[in-house]
Enzyme design. Structure first.
Site, short mmCIF file in Angstrom:
data_model
loop_
_atom_site.label_atom_id
_atom_site.label_comp_id
_atom_site.label_asym_id
_atom_site.label_seq_id
_atom_site.Cartn_x
_atom_site.Cartn_y
_atom_site.Cartn_z
N THR A 115 0.59 -1.30 0.00
CA THR A 115 0.44 0.21 -0.36
C THR A 115 0.63 1.09 -0.06
O THR A 115 0.79 2.25 -0.48
CB THR A 115 -1.05 -0.24 1.15
OG1 THR A 115 -1.35 -0.90 1.53
CG2 THR A 115 -1.53 1.33 1.24
N ASP B 199 -1.63 -3.94 8.73
CA ASP B 199 -2.24 -5.34 8.40
C ASP B 199 -3.09 -5.64 9.18
O ASP B 199 -3.91 -5.96 8.63
CB ASP B 199 -0.81 -6.42 9.51
CG ASP B 199 0.46 -6.30 8.36
OD1 ASP B 199 0.33 -6.41 7.13
OD2 ASP B 199 0.93 -5.57 9.10
N LYS C 130 1.14 -4.39 12.64
CA LYS C 130 2.73 -3.97 11.55
C LYS C 130 3.31 -4.72 11.19
O LYS C 130 3.40 -5.59 12.42
CB LYS C 130 3.45 -2.83 11.32
CG LYS C 130 1.81 -1.50 10.86
CD LYS C 130 2.16 -0.22 10.95
CE LYS C 130 3.44 0.00 9.86
NZ LYS C 130 2.65 -0.33 8.80
N GLU D 28 9.81 0.88 10.64
CA GLU D 28 8.23 1.78 10.84
C GLU D 28 8.13 2.64 11.61
O GLU D 28 7.85 3.27 12.32
CB GLU D 28 7.78 0.66 10.17
CG GLU D 28 7.05 0.54 8.43
CD GLU D 28 6.70 -1.02 8.73
OE1 GLU D 28 6.00 -1.43 10.06
OE2 GLU D 28 6.69 -0.69 7.15
O1 DER Z 1 4.73 -4.92 7.04
C1 DER Z 1 4.43 -4.10 7.58
O2 DER Z 1 5.11 -3.18 8.76
C2 DER Z 1 3.77 -3.17 6.55
O3 DER Z 1 3.15 -1.90 6.37
C3 DER Z 1 2.19 -3.74 6.57
O4 DER Z 1 1.66 -3.79 7.44
C4 DER Z 1 1.31 -3.52 5.55
O5 DER Z 1 1.92 -4.23 4.01
P1 DER Z 1 0.65 -4.19 3.01
O6 DER Z 1 0.46 -2.74 3.09
O7 DER Z 1 1.66 -4.66 1.65
O8 DER Z 1 -0.36 -5.12 3.76
#
Ligand code: DER
Length: 234
Positions: A31, A88, A98, A107
């Site tokens: 995303t 997630d 996440k 992050e």
């Molecule tokens: O791994 C992470 O923290 C990602 O940001 C995850 O939380 C979201 O991944 P996606 O956008 O591919 O679903």
């Protein structure tokens, strides 16, 4: 609309909050990838100027470099204007899970340093309570005696029927994060209870580096669904 098209809609909506001159945390995952691409596009079109990106993973760093987004790091910018990232799971209080993409430590460091943290999700990520989806709750740990740490993590949540698994690559080797650590994915059969208490208990374990619960961090959640896109502020 496909899930990826919904992700793109949420991502583009979030980039509307990026103003020229901002220092922006760049998230990781499928995303956030759309948000980084959109920032690069607006810079190229001259619609955004003087943006400094702070990437949350090596993979996002590489994407941003390929787009010509100027980059820096937390040593240089200890306070960021804004971060945009996926999640997630998102609960009703805007608490997040996440880390299923493996980037949770950087992050969390970047997103904790932001004045605003915009979470972008498609509607499939909305949950009633974290960990309730039966999907992974990631915990980043040091590689030293990882089985010992895995067992101690399981014991913390024995009443919730918690099972831990070392995250591995497709080749079967332990997955290694950007920071040289391992990830234990925790799976819960029932509610893990109070999130703050669970967070504190996990972080008290020597050998644990960080976990994927982002509590009281998001300031805005943008959800793209079949019926449209919503922006909710804390
Ligand atoms: O791994 C992470 O923290 C990602 O940001 C995850 O939380 C979201 O991944 P996606 O956008 O591919 O679903």
């Amino acid at each position: 609309l496909s899930q990826d098209e919904l992700k793109k809609i949420a991502a583009y909506k979030a980039v509307e909050f990026v103003e020229s001159g901002m220092v922006v945390g760049l998230g990781t995952g499928s995303t956030a990838k759309h948000a980084v691409a959109r920032i690069g596009e607006l810079l190229k079109l001259g619609k955004l100027k003087n943006i400094v990106g702070i990437p949350t993973s090596t993979i996002t760093h590489e994407q941003a470099v390929s787009l010509g987004i100027p980059l820096s790091d937390l040593n240089t910018h200890s306070i960021l204007d804004l971060a945009i990232d996926g999640a997630d799971e998102v609960d009703r209080e805007m608490n997040l899970v996440k880390g299923r993409g493996g980037s949770l430590l950087r992050e969390k460091m970047v997103e904790a340093a932001c004045k605003k943290f915009i979470v972008i999700v498609d509607e499939s990520k909305l949950v009633s309570h974290l960990g309730g989806s039966g999907l992974a709750m990631p915990v980043e740990i040091v590689p030293f005696c990882w089985e010992f740490t895995l067992k101690r993590l399981e014991m913390l949540f024995i009443e919730a029927g918690c099972v831990g698994k070392l995250r591995r690559t497709v080749g079967g080797e332990p997955y290694v994060t950007d920071n040289g650590n391992y990830i234990i994915d925790l799976y819960f059969k029932s509610d893990m209870g109070d999130l703050k208490a669970a967070s504190d208990a996990i972080l008290r374990l020597a050998g644990v580096v960080e976990h994927g619960m982002f509590l009281d961090m998001a300031t805005t959640v943008i959800v793209a669904g079949k019926l449209g896109v919503s922006v909710t502020n804390k």
